[in-house]
Design a protein around this motif. Structure first.
Motif, mmCIF file in Angstrom:
data_model
loop_
_atom_site.group_PDB
_atom_site.id
_atom_site.type_symbol
_atom_site.label_atom_id
_atom_site.label_comp_id
_atom_site.label_asym_id
_atom_site.label_seq_id
_atom_site.Cartn_x
_atom_site.Cartn_y
_atom_site.Cartn_z
ATOM 1 N N ILE A 18 0.835 -1.211 0.000
ATOM 2 C CA ILE A 18 0.000 0.000 0.000
ATOM 3 C C ILE A 18 0.867 1.258 0.000
ATOM 4 O O ILE A 18 0.611 2.211 -0.744
ATOM 5 C CB ILE A 18 -0.981 -0.018 1.184
ATOM 6 N N ALA A 22 1.086 4.062 -3.045
ATOM 7 C CA ALA A 22 0.902 5.498 -2.780
ATOM 8 C C ALA A 22 2.105 6.307 -3.289
ATOM 9 O O ALA A 22 1.933 7.349 -3.929
ATOM 10 C CB ALA A 22 0.693 5.731 -1.289
ATOM 11 N N LEU A 26 2.032 8.998 -6.332
ATOM 12 C CA LEU A 26 2.537 10.330 -6.008
ATOM 13 C C LEU A 26 3.682 10.727 -6.942
ATOM 14 O O LEU A 26 3.771 11.877 -7.374
ATOM 15 C CB LEU A 26 2.994 10.367 -4.549
#
Length: 127
Positions: A18, A22, A26
């Motif tokens: 996870i 992310a 990003l």
């Protein structure tokens, strides 16, 4: 009390997956971050996902992760309209990519190597 990063814990690998997703998303939205960073993170994410599924087989996980990454990259040589339509969606583009590049193979290899490093150095030394 056991440390948060426990050896061979599926929760650890799920959490790392996870976090990696992310960071990868990003990296695509911050100007100045080279695109190969996202590819490295993609290889790292694949390693963590395969590790989550097959927790006790490091060598098999490494081989399977690299083969999966390479297969996705080589699949980009196939340019049928139906798969190109999938690739042109956001999710399809993130998963399947769009253009075959030899440099991506190197990035995936680096990502998997970082996964092994994180596992060997950071996770196993904390337990």
């Amino acid at each position: 009390m056991q440390p948060l990063l426990m050896r061979n814990s599926r929760l650890t690998y799920l959490s790392l997956t996870i976090i990696t997703i992310a960071l990868g998303l990003l990296s695509r939205h911050i100007a100045g971050i080279p695109l190969f960073i996202g590819d490295i993170l993609w290889g790292l994410m694949v390693y963590f996902i395969v590790r989550f599924l097959f927790i006790k087989r490091t060598i098999w996980v490494t081989i399977a992760s690299l083969l999966f990454c390479y297969a996705i990259e080589f699949s980009q040589l196939y340019q049928a309209p139906w798969i190109n339509n999938i690739r042109h969606t956001v999710i399809g583009g993130l998963i399947l990519g769009e253009v075959f590049l030899w440099g991506d193979m190197l990035s995936y290899t680096v990502g998997v190597a970082i996964g092994i490093f994180i596992e060997k150095v950071l996770i196993k030394t904390r337990t």
